[in-house]
Design a protein around this motif. Sequence first.
Motif, PDB file in Angstrom:
ATOM      1  N   GLU A  67      10.234 101.915  76.972  1.00 17.80           N
ATOM      2  CA  GLU A  67      10.568 103.098  77.766  1.00 17.80           C
ATOM      3  C   GLU A  67       9.970 103.071  79.173  1.00 17.80           C
ATOM      4  O   GLU A  67      10.258 103.964  79.977  1.00 17.80           O
ATOM      5  CB  GLU A  67      10.127 104.357  77.032  1.00 17.80           C
ATOM      6  N   TYR A  68       9.142 102.078  79.459  1.00 13.60           N
ATOM      7  CA  TYR A  68       8.542 101.947  80.792  1.00 13.60           C
ATOM      8  C   TYR A  68       9.176 100.779  81.508  1.00 13.60           C
ATOM      9  O   TYR A  68       9.322  99.707  80.932  1.00 13.60           O
ATOM     10  CB  TYR A  68       7.040 101.651  80.697  1.00 13.60           C
ATOM     11  N   THR A  69       9.501 100.967  82.783  1.00 10.64           N
ATOM     12  CA  THR A  69       9.924  99.822  83.588  1.00 10.64           C
ATOM     13  C   THR A  69       8.770  99.449  84.514  1.00 10.64           C
ATOM     14  O   THR A  69       7.878 100.262  84.774  1.00 10.64           O
ATOM     15  CB  THR A  69      11.171 100.133  84.447  1.00 10.64           C
ATOM     16  N   VAL A  70       8.827  98.233  85.003  1.00 12.44           N
ATOM     17  CA  VAL A  70       7.837  97.791  85.986  1.00 12.44           C
ATOM     18  C   VAL A  70       7.877  98.728  87.194  1.00 12.44           C
ATOM     19  O   VAL A  70       6.840  99.116  87.735  1.00 12.44           O
ATOM     20  CB  VAL A  70       8.094  96.319  86.395  1.00 12.44           C
ATOM     21  N   GLY A  71       9.075  99.128  87.579  1.00  6.51           N
ATOM     22  CA  GLY A  71       9.227 100.033  88.718  1.00  6.51           C
ATOM     23  C   GLY A  71       8.530 101.362  88.509  1.00  6.51           C
ATOM     24  O   GLY A  71       7.886 101.882  89.428  1.00  6.51           O
ATOM     25  N   LEU A 108       8.131  97.135  80.256  1.00  5.13           N
ATOM     26  CA  LEU A 108       6.793  96.765  79.802  1.00  5.13           C
ATOM     27  C   LEU A 108       6.903  95.911  78.544  1.00  5.13           C
ATOM     28  O   LEU A 108       6.146  94.953  78.371  1.00  5.13           O
ATOM     29  CB  LEU A 108       5.960  98.027  79.550  1.00  5.13           C
ATOM     30  N   ALA A 109       7.858  96.207  77.688  1.00  5.02           N
ATOM     31  CA  ALA A 109       8.067  95.400  76.481  1.00  5.02           C
ATOM     32  C   ALA A 109       8.397  93.949  76.849  1.00  5.02           C
ATOM     33  O   ALA A 109       7.917  93.016  76.193  1.00  5.02           O
ATOM     34  CB  ALA A 109       9.181  96.004  75.629  1.00  5.02           C
ATOM     35  N   ASP A 110       9.197  93.764  77.901  1.00  7.28           N
ATOM     36  CA  ASP A 110       9.520  92.406  78.366  1.00  7.28           C
ATOM     37  C   ASP A 110       8.249  91.664  78.780  1.00  7.28           C
ATOM     38  O   ASP A 110       8.068  90.486  78.455  1.00  7.28           O
ATOM     39  CB  ASP A 110      10.475  92.447  79.557  1.00  7.28           C
ATOM     40  N   LEU A 111       7.378  92.361  79.512  1.00 13.03           N
ATOM     41  CA  LEU A 111       6.135  91.733  79.969  1.00 13.03           C
ATOM     42  C   LEU A 111       5.203  91.416  78.807  1.00 13.03           C
ATOM     43  O   LEU A 111       4.531  90.383  78.804  1.00 13.03           O
ATOM     44  CB  LEU A 111       5.424  92.629  80.984  1.00 13.03           C
ATOM     45  N   ILE A 112       5.161  92.298  77.825  1.00 17.00           N
ATOM     46  CA  ILE A 112       4.315  92.070  76.641  1.00 17.00           C
ATOM     47  C   ILE A 112       4.805  90.829  75.892  1.00 17.00           C
ATOM     48  O   ILE A 112       4.010  89.974  75.497  1.00 17.00           O
ATOM     49  CB  ILE A 112       4.296  93.311  75.737  1.00 17.00           C
TER      50      ILE A 112
END
Length: 143
Positions: free
Chosen positions: A72-76, A127-131
């Motif tokens: 639910e969080y984007t880097v932006g 954030l899931a992508d980064l994790i």
Amino acid sequence: MKISTKGRYALRMMIEFGMNQGKCTKISQVAARQGLSEKYLEQIVAPLLKAGYVRSVRGAQGGYVLAREPEEYTVGMILRQAEGSLSPVSCLDDEVNRCERAGRCATLAVWMQLKEAIDQVVDGVTLADLIEEQKGRPDENLL
């Protein structure tokens, strides 16, 4: 445009919280794992807390947890909360361009394209992508 340490560290901290999903993470743990100043991280977590991106849990086993799922969080979202506007020029900071030169500015189209490209990239990564990316790194303990 450069992303400051504030924005970069906010992302790293949120990755740490996400890697420990379901458990409280202390700022001291993030600071130790990342080699960062606890005091600086405390300053960075404050706006994330105020925005409702993280929750604080009191007590001996307390710390911080993500308020929502990492997807639910984007880097932006995170960068804008830490940095403010990501616009390459100040006349694009607001929804309505109030610059008196906007109608005759030859460079405005370039700045608008750059802003759109930045937004597309940072809003297209969660954030899931980064994790997941972090989990695939040789040493997931060092971000």
